[in-house]
Design an enzyme around this catalytic site. Structure first.
Site, PDB file in Angstrom:
ATOM      1  N   ASN A  89      -5.234   5.653   6.891  1.00  0.00           N
ATOM      2  CA  ASN A  89      -4.397   6.140   7.979  1.00  0.00           C
ATOM      3  C   ASN A  89      -2.916   6.215   7.361  1.00  0.00           C
ATOM      4  O   ASN A  89      -2.219   5.376   7.085  1.00  0.00           O
ATOM      5  CB  ASN A  89      -4.439   5.462   9.235  1.00  0.00           C
ATOM      6  CG  ASN A  89      -3.311   5.798  10.305  1.00  0.00           C
ATOM      7  OD1 ASN A  89      -2.786   6.919  10.424  1.00  0.00           O
ATOM      8  ND2 ASN A  89      -3.040   4.747  11.115  1.00  0.00           N
ATOM      9  N   TRP A  90      -2.596   7.452   7.086  1.00  0.00           N
ATOM     10  CA  TRP A  90      -1.266   7.755   6.270  1.00  0.00           C
ATOM     11  C   TRP A  90      -0.083   7.510   7.312  1.00  0.00           C
ATOM     12  O   TRP A  90       1.190   7.521   6.978  1.00  0.00           O
ATOM     13  CB  TRP A  90      -1.068   8.997   5.539  1.00  0.00           C
ATOM     14  CG  TRP A  90      -2.073   9.123   4.633  1.00  0.00           C
ATOM     15  CD1 TRP A  90      -2.892   8.074   4.220  1.00  0.00           C
ATOM     16  CD2 TRP A  90      -2.266  10.383   3.698  1.00  0.00           C
ATOM     17  NE1 TRP A  90      -3.743   8.747   2.831  1.00  0.00           N
ATOM     18  CE2 TRP A  90      -3.144  10.133   2.862  1.00  0.00           C
ATOM     19  CE3 TRP A  90      -1.500  11.683   3.666  1.00  0.00           C
ATOM     20  CZ2 TRP A  90      -3.783  10.846   1.594  1.00  0.00           C
ATOM     21  CZ3 TRP A  90      -1.859  12.465   2.507  1.00  0.00           C
ATOM     22  CH2 TRP A  90      -3.046  12.298   1.503  1.00  0.00           C
ATOM     23  N   LYS A  91      -0.327   7.669   8.651  1.00  0.00           N
ATOM     24  CA  LYS A  91       0.777   7.534   9.704  1.00  0.00           C
ATOM     25  C   LYS A  91       1.774   8.629   9.290  1.00  0.00           C
ATOM     26  O   LYS A  91       1.429   9.518   9.003  1.00  0.00           O
ATOM     27  CB  LYS A  91       1.481   6.215   9.761  1.00  0.00           C
ATOM     28  CG  LYS A  91       0.268   4.873   9.615  1.00  0.00           C
ATOM     29  CD  LYS A  91       0.930   3.655  10.071  1.00  0.00           C
ATOM     30  CE  LYS A  91      -0.138   2.471   9.954  1.00  0.00           C
ATOM     31  NZ  LYS A  91       0.372   1.378  10.775  1.00  0.00           N
ATOM     32  N   HIS A 121      -4.672   4.791  18.656  1.00  0.00           N
ATOM     33  CA  HIS A 121      -3.976   3.800  17.816  1.00  0.00           C
ATOM     34  C   HIS A 121      -2.801   3.207  18.464  1.00  0.00           C
ATOM     35  O   HIS A 121      -2.285   3.624  19.272  1.00  0.00           O
ATOM     36  CB  HIS A 121      -3.427   4.459  16.405  1.00  0.00           C
ATOM     37  CG  HIS A 121      -2.794   3.671  15.256  1.00  0.00           C
ATOM     38  ND1 HIS A 121      -1.798   2.878  15.430  1.00  0.00           N
ATOM     39  CD2 HIS A 121      -3.662   3.171  14.255  1.00  0.00           C
ATOM     40  CE1 HIS A 121      -1.726   1.971  14.401  1.00  0.00           C
ATOM     41  NE2 HIS A 121      -2.668   2.146  13.695  1.00  0.00           N
ATOM     42  N   GLU A 142      -0.199   2.036  17.769  1.00  0.00           N
ATOM     43  CA  GLU A 142       1.378   2.718  17.814  1.00  0.00           C
ATOM     44  C   GLU A 142       1.525   3.812  18.713  1.00  0.00           C
ATOM     45  O   GLU A 142       2.542   4.356  19.307  1.00  0.00           O
ATOM     46  CB  GLU A 142       1.728   3.131  16.344  1.00  0.00           C
ATOM     47  CG  GLU A 142       1.614   1.899  15.587  1.00  0.00           C
ATOM     48  CD  GLU A 142       1.371   2.261  13.984  1.00  0.00           C
ATOM     49  OE1 GLU A 142       1.434   3.453  13.564  1.00  0.00           O
ATOM     50  OE2 GLU A 142       1.204   1.180  13.333  1.00  0.00           O
ATOM     51  N   GLU A 202      -8.178  -3.141  15.679  1.00  0.00           N
ATOM     52  CA  GLU A 202      -7.094  -3.530  14.985  1.00  0.00           C
ATOM     53  C   GLU A 202      -6.367  -4.449  15.852  1.00  0.00           C
ATOM     54  O   GLU A 202      -5.620  -3.970  16.717  1.00  0.00           O
ATOM     55  CB  GLU A 202      -6.601  -2.180  15.000  1.00  0.00           C
ATOM     56  CG  GLU A 202      -7.374  -1.168  13.953  1.00  0.00           C
ATOM     57  CD  GLU A 202      -6.219  -0.101  13.196  1.00  0.00           C
ATOM     58  OE1 GLU A 202      -6.284  -0.051  12.210  1.00  0.00           O
ATOM     59  OE2 GLU A 202      -5.557   0.565  14.113  1.00  0.00           O
ATOM     60  N   GLY A 226       0.480  -3.822   9.644  1.00  0.00           N
ATOM     61  CA  GLY A 226       1.631  -3.854   9.026  1.00  0.00           C
ATOM     62  C   GLY A 226       2.519  -4.915   8.846  1.00  0.00           C
ATOM     63  O   GLY A 226       3.439  -5.127   8.566  1.00  0.00           O
ATOM     64  N   SER A 271      -3.518  -4.957   7.853  1.00  0.00           N
ATOM     65  CA  SER A 271      -3.171  -5.544   6.589  1.00  0.00           C
ATOM     66  C   SER A 271      -4.546  -5.858   5.708  1.00  0.00           C
ATOM     67  O   SER A 271      -4.364  -6.797   4.880  1.00  0.00           O
ATOM     68  CB  SER A 271      -2.452  -6.943   6.914  1.00  0.00           C
ATOM     69  OG  SER A 271      -1.385  -6.550   7.815  1.00  0.00           O
ATOM     70  N   GLY A 303      -3.922   1.055   6.780  1.00  0.00           N
ATOM     71  CA  GLY A 303      -2.493   1.577   7.126  1.00  0.00           C
ATOM     72  C   GLY A 303      -1.866   1.800   5.623  1.00  0.00           C
ATOM     73  O   GLY A 303      -2.201   2.613   4.634  1.00  0.00           O
ATOM     74  N   GLY A 304      -0.984   0.660   5.428  1.00  0.00           N
ATOM     75  CA  GLY A 304      -0.337   0.573   4.161  1.00  0.00           C
ATOM     76  C   GLY A 304      -0.886   0.855   3.021  1.00  0.00           C
ATOM     77  O   GLY A 304      -0.185   1.360   2.059  1.00  0.00           O
TER      78      GLY A 304
END
Ligand code: PEP
Length: 251
Positions: free
Chosen positions: A9-11, A96, A98, A168, A174, A214, A235-236
């Site tokens: 997930n590049w966000k 998600h 966010e 999640e 993150g 993470s 993610g990251g």
């Protein structure tokens, strides 16, 4: 048998040229990954069409990160499922944390989005998970139950062939704080039981449930070794092809 999936997930990261380069690097390294692991990259809307030019015909599938809750019309700034489909994308992430936290994504909206996505032929990666306060209050099972049931009670066993769930825990996203493999497995097994109660054990057994929060090459192996963890939503670490592929090599 359910699929193993590693989805990035590049966000809201990378410009379009940077995203195209990242996709090329993922495709170049994807041959290292065993063929029974599906690789997906979820990019910002602006990147979907040019990134699809890179991934089409390869083993890397493309996903959006969200979609509109309306089919078409006067909804300035929104992106419909038909638009997503026309870029070549196969999946969309929905719900998600966010989006739930910053953009008022409710379970009711997620029902509409999921209906539209499935009807358009998109597969859905539905995210659920508790925040820190809910975890500390011991409400994590109830929160995951409610988020799963509120949306999926509107769908059939047949629809579930095109739904992936991502657990999640919000406190792990993150933050560098990963859920332990025991904490993650406990919730994955619980979600699978919720699905079994809704759709039957056979359907529940076939649903891919991803862990997100993470996840990195150094902790993926232990997480993926758990019986109910079928891969990761990353993610990251998805912003570096080497790390993303490193995670996919952890099965
Ligand atoms: C995510 O946002 O889906 C996620 C899992 O992020 P990170 O891996 O950076 O915690």
């Amino acid at each position: 048998m359910r699929k193993h999936i590693v989805a990035g997930n590049w966000k809201m990261n990378t410009t379009v040229p940077e995203g195209v380069e990242l996709a090329k690097a993922v495709v170049a390294k994807s041959a290292e990954v065993p063929s029974d692991v599906e690789l997906i990259i979820a990019t910002p809307f602006t990147h979907l069409y040019p990134v699809n030019e890179v991934v089409k015909g390869t083993r890397v599938a493309l996903s959006a990160e969200n979609c509109a809750d309306k089919a078409k019309g006067a909804y300035t700034g929104e992106v419909s499922v038909d638009m997503l489909k026309s870029t070549g994308c196969e999946y969309t992430i929905l719900g998600h944390s966010e989006r739930r936290q910053y953009y008022g994504e409710t379970d009711e909206k997620l029902v509409e989005k999921t209906k539209l996505a499935l009807a358009a032929g998109l597969k859905v990666i539905l995210c659920v998970g508790e925040n820190l306060e809910e975890r500390e209050a011991g409400k994590h099972f109830d929160v995951c139950n409610a988020q799963t049931v509120n949306v999926l009670k509107n769908f059939s066993a047949e629809d579930m062939k095109n739904v992936v769930i991502a657990y999640e825990p919000v406190w792990a996203i993150g933050t560098g704080k990963t859920a332990t493999s025991e904490q993650a497995e406990e919730i994955h097994a619980y979600i699978r039981k919720v699905l079994a109660d809704m759709f039957g054990a056979g359907v529940a057994d076939d649903v891919t449930i991803l862990y997100g929060g993470s996840c990195k090459p150094s902790n993926a192996k232990e997480l993926f070794a758990q019986p109910d963890i079928d891969g990761g939503l990353i993610g990251g670490a998805a912003l570096k092809a080497e790390d993303f592929i490193g995670i996919a090599l952890s099965f």
